[in-house]
Design a protein around this motif. Structure first.
Motif, PDB file in Angstrom:
ATOM      1  N   PHE A 116       0.826  -1.209   0.000  1.00  0.00           N
ATOM      2  CA  PHE A 116       0.000   0.000   0.000  1.00  0.00           C
ATOM      3  C   PHE A 116       0.863   1.263   0.000  1.00  0.00           C
ATOM      4  CE2 PHE A 116      -2.666  -3.323   1.564  1.00  0.00           C
ATOM      5  CZ  PHE A 116      -3.970  -3.000   1.203  1.00  0.00           C
ATOM      6  N   LEU A 117       0.673   2.118  -0.991  1.00  0.00           N
ATOM      7  CA  LEU A 117       1.239   3.459  -1.003  1.00  0.00           C
ATOM      8  C   LEU A 117       0.093   4.383  -0.598  1.00  0.00           C
ATOM      9  CD1 LEU A 117       4.215   4.213  -1.935  1.00  0.00           C
ATOM     10  CD2 LEU A 117       3.441   1.923  -2.555  1.00  0.00           C
ATOM     11  N   LEU A 118      -0.005   4.632   0.690  1.00  0.00           N
ATOM     12  CA  LEU A 118      -1.071   5.450   1.248  1.00  0.00           C
ATOM     13  C   LEU A 118      -0.591   6.885   1.325  1.00  0.00           C
ATOM     14  CD1 LEU A 118      -1.929   2.996   4.161  1.00  0.00           C
ATOM     15  CD2 LEU A 118      -3.153   3.198   1.988  1.00  0.00           C
ATOM     16  N   PHE A 141       6.614  -0.114   3.335  1.00  0.00           N
ATOM     17  CA  PHE A 141       5.259   0.360   3.142  1.00  0.00           C
ATOM     18  C   PHE A 141       4.310  -0.683   3.729  1.00  0.00           C
ATOM     19  CE2 PHE A 141       7.388   2.389  -0.611  1.00  0.00           C
ATOM     20  CZ  PHE A 141       7.297   3.693  -0.127  1.00  0.00           C
ATOM     21  N   PRO A 142       3.161  -0.249   4.245  1.00  0.00           N
ATOM     22  CA  PRO A 142       2.202  -1.231   4.765  1.00  0.00           C
ATOM     23  C   PRO A 142       1.896  -2.282   3.711  1.00  0.00           C
ATOM     24  CG  PRO A 142       1.492   1.002   5.283  1.00  0.00           C
ATOM     25  CD  PRO A 142       2.662   1.131   4.347  1.00  0.00           C
ATOM     26  N   ASN A 143       1.791  -3.512   4.125  1.00  0.00           N
ATOM     27  CA  ASN A 143       1.527  -4.583   3.162  1.00  0.00           C
ATOM     28  C   ASN A 143       0.799  -5.729   3.841  1.00  0.00           C
ATOM     29  OD1 ASN A 143       3.823  -6.765   3.858  1.00  0.00           O
ATOM     30  ND2 ASN A 143       4.711  -4.705   4.009  1.00  0.00           N
ATOM     31  N   GLN A 144       0.162  -6.529   3.021  1.00  0.00           N
ATOM     32  CA  GLN A 144      -0.592  -7.678   3.491  1.00  0.00           C
ATOM     33  C   GLN A 144      -0.264  -8.872   2.618  1.00  0.00           C
ATOM     34  OE1 GLN A 144      -3.529  -7.580   6.135  1.00  0.00           O
ATOM     35  NE2 GLN A 144      -1.826  -6.210   6.645  1.00  0.00           N
ATOM     36  N   LEU A 145      -0.292 -10.054   3.209  1.00  0.00           N
ATOM     37  CA  LEU A 145      -0.092 -11.268   2.417  1.00  0.00           C
ATOM     38  C   LEU A 145      -1.260 -11.462   1.462  1.00  0.00           C
ATOM     39  CD1 LEU A 145       1.279 -13.860   5.018  1.00  0.00           C
ATOM     40  CD2 LEU A 145       2.502 -12.915   3.044  1.00  0.00           C
ATOM     41  N   GLY A 146      -0.943 -11.976   0.290  1.00  0.00           N
ATOM     42  CA  GLY A 146      -1.978 -12.246  -0.705  1.00  0.00           C
ATOM     43  C   GLY A 146      -2.159 -11.066  -1.650  1.00  0.00           C
ATOM     44  N   ALA A 157      -7.639  -0.316   3.757  1.00  0.00           N
ATOM     45  CA  ALA A 157      -7.240   1.045   4.115  1.00  0.00           C
ATOM     46  C   ALA A 157      -8.272   1.690   5.048  1.00  0.00           C
ATOM     47  CB  ALA A 157      -7.059   1.882   2.850  1.00  0.00           C
ATOM     48  N   LYS A 158      -9.543   1.397   4.830  1.00  0.00           N
ATOM     49  CA  LYS A 158     -10.593   1.887   5.734  1.00  0.00           C
ATOM     50  C   LYS A 158     -10.400   1.312   7.131  1.00  0.00           C
ATOM     51  CE  LYS A 158     -14.339   2.554   2.358  1.00  0.00           C
ATOM     52  NZ  LYS A 158     -15.671   2.055   1.924  1.00  0.00           N
ATOM     53  N   ASN A 159     -10.083   0.025   7.199  1.00  0.00           N
ATOM     54  CA  ASN A 159      -9.882  -0.627   8.500  1.00  0.00           C
ATOM     55  C   ASN A 159      -8.705  -0.011   9.257  1.00  0.00           C
ATOM     56  OD1 ASN A 159     -12.024  -2.337   7.980  1.00  0.00           O
ATOM     57  ND2 ASN A 159     -10.729  -4.015   7.201  1.00  0.00           N
ATOM     58  N   TRP A 160      -7.721   0.496   8.519  1.00  0.00           N
ATOM     59  CA  TRP A 160      -6.587   1.156   9.169  1.00  0.00           C
ATOM     60  C   TRP A 160      -6.923   2.586   9.609  1.00  0.00           C
ATOM     61  CZ3 TRP A 160      -2.937  -0.823   4.778  1.00  0.00           C
ATOM     62  CH2 TRP A 160      -2.419  -2.072   5.129  1.00  0.00           C
ATOM     63  N   GLY A 161      -8.056   3.079   9.174  1.00  0.00           N
ATOM     64  CA  GLY A 161      -8.446   4.438   9.515  1.00  0.00           C
ATOM     65  C   GLY A 161      -7.879   5.498   8.597  1.00  0.00           C
ATOM     66  N   GLN A 183       6.111 -11.635  -5.035  1.00  0.00           N
ATOM     67  CA  GLN A 183       5.364 -11.089  -6.157  1.00  0.00           C
ATOM     68  C   GLN A 183       4.372 -10.103  -5.563  1.00  0.00           C
ATOM     69  OE1 GLN A 183       3.822 -14.169  -8.713  1.00  0.00           O
ATOM     70  NE2 GLN A 183       5.861 -14.946  -9.209  1.00  0.00           N
ATOM     71  N   MET A 184       4.557  -8.834  -5.883  1.00  0.00           N
ATOM     72  CA  MET A 184       3.868  -7.768  -5.168  1.00  0.00           C
ATOM     73  C   MET A 184       2.938  -6.960  -6.080  1.00  0.00           C
ATOM     74  SD  MET A 184       7.130  -6.485  -2.890  1.00  0.00           S
ATOM     75  CE  MET A 184       8.217  -6.526  -4.321  1.00  0.00           C
ATOM     76  N   PHE A 185       1.771  -6.652  -5.532  1.00  0.00           N
ATOM     77  CA  PHE A 185       0.792  -5.825  -6.213  1.00  0.00           C
ATOM     78  C   PHE A 185       0.679  -4.525  -5.432  1.00  0.00           C
ATOM     79  CE2 PHE A 185      -3.864  -4.750  -6.751  1.00  0.00           C
ATOM     80  CZ  PHE A 185      -3.754  -4.304  -8.062  1.00  0.00           C
ATOM     81  N   GLY A 186       1.176  -3.445  -6.019  1.00  0.00           N
ATOM     82  CA  GLY A 186       1.179  -2.161  -5.327  1.00  0.00           C
ATOM     83  C   GLY A 186      -0.080  -1.371  -5.622  1.00  0.00           C
ATOM     84  N   VAL A 187      -0.701  -0.833  -4.579  1.00  0.00           N
ATOM     85  CA  VAL A 187      -1.918  -0.033  -4.720  1.00  0.00           C
ATOM     86  C   VAL A 187      -1.623   1.374  -4.193  1.00  0.00           C
ATOM     87  CG1 VAL A 187      -4.364   0.180  -4.152  1.00  0.00           C
ATOM     88  CG2 VAL A 187      -3.331  -2.093  -4.367  1.00  0.00           C
TER      89      VAL A 187
END
Length: 225
Positions: A116-118, A141-146, A157-161, A183-187
Motif C-alpha cells: 500500500f502506497l497510502l 510500506f504497509p503490506n498484506q499477504l496475498g 485502508a478503511k480498516n486502518w483508519g 510477487q507484489m501488487f502495489g496499490v
C-alpha cells in the motif's frame, strides 16, 4: 630503461570445475553431491596428490577437456574413447547413469503481497517491520499477504483508519531473495486521514532520511516517475 621480460609460471593447484568434478566422481565412484562446496574442496585436496610438479597447467587442461569432450555433461559419456576406462569405477561397476550426484536445489518459495502506497497530502505511510525474520527492523510500506482486489485494498485502508478517497494507480513488482520470491501488487491510494499507527513522510524525506529495502523502494521510484 631496458624492458623487463615477464616470467610465466603455473601454480600447482587443481582447477576443479564442473567438468572435472564429473570426471572425478565417476573415476572414483564418489556419490558425494558435487553441488556442495565441501565436495569440491574434498576432491580438490584428493586430486592434489596426483598433480605433477612439471606443467601442472597441462594436467588441469587435460582434465577439463576430458570432461568436456569425453565424459560429457549431457548424454552418454564416450567411455570407449576414455584413457581411464580400465580404472574408472563408474564404468567398471555400471554406475555411469548414477554419477555424478547432484541434489536439486530447493524451489524458491513464492509469496504474494499487496503493498500500500497510502498518500495523504504529500505524506506517505510507512512503518517498521518486526525484530525477527526477513528484513527485520527495516522500514517498509504497509503490506498484506496475498493479492487483494482493488475493492479489498480500499476496505483494508478503511480498516486502518486512512479514509481512502481513490486509487490513483496500481503496479506489479517482484523481488527475489535467496529462498523466497515476493510477487507484489502495489496499490497507490489517496487518503484523507493519517492514523498514528503509521509514520508519515514525504517522498523527499523517505529518500533523504530513511533506507527502504529495494523490494519496497521500487514502489517509491514508481511514485516519483
Amino acid at each position: 630503461a631496458g624492458a623487463i621480460g615477464s616470467i610465466a609460471f603455473e601454480l600447482q593447484v587443481p582447477a576443479v570445475d564442473g567438468n572435472v568434478l564429473r570426471v572425478l566422481a565417476r573415476l572414483w565412484g564418489d556419490d558425494s553431491d558435487i553441488l556442495k562446496d565441501k565436495t569440491k574442496k574434498a576432491m580438490g585436496r584428493r586430486i592434489m596428490e596426483f598433480m605433477p610438479e612439471d606443467r601442472p597447467g597441462d594436467f588441469n587442461q587435460a582434465l577439463i577437456e576430458l570432461g568436456a569432450t569425453v565424459c560429457v555433461p549431457n548424454g552418454q559419456p564416450l567411455c570407449d574413447q576414455c584413457p581411464w576406462d580400465t580404472v574408472c569405477k563408474a564404468y567398471k561397476e555400471d554406475l555411469i547413469d548414477q554419477l555424478p550426484v547432484k541434489t536439486p536445489k530447493k524451489a524458491r518459495r513464492i509469496e504474494h503481497k499487496t503493498v500500500f502506497l497510502l498518500e495523504c497530502g504529500e505524506q506517505i505511510a510507512i512503518h517498521k517491520r518486526g525484530d525477527k525474520g526477513l528484513l527485520a527492523g527495516l522500514w517498509e510500506f504497509p503490506n498484506q499477504l496475498g493479492t487483494m482486489t482493488e475493492a479489498e485494498a480500499i476496505e483494508q485502508a478503511k480498516n486502518w483508519g486512512c479514509k481512502p478517497i481513490s486509487i490513483e494507480k496500481t503496479a506489479a513488482k517482484k523481488h527475489i531473495f535467496t529462498h523466497i520470491e515476493w510477487q507484489m501488487f502495489g496499490v497507490y491510494l489517496t487518503c484523507a486521514a493519517m492514523p498514528e499507527m503509521f509514520v508519515w513522510k514525504t517522498a523527499a524525506e523517505l529518500q533523504a532520511e530513511l533506507t527502504l529495502p529495494t523490494a519496497f523502494r521500487q514502489f517509491l521510484q514508481e511514485e516519483l516517475q
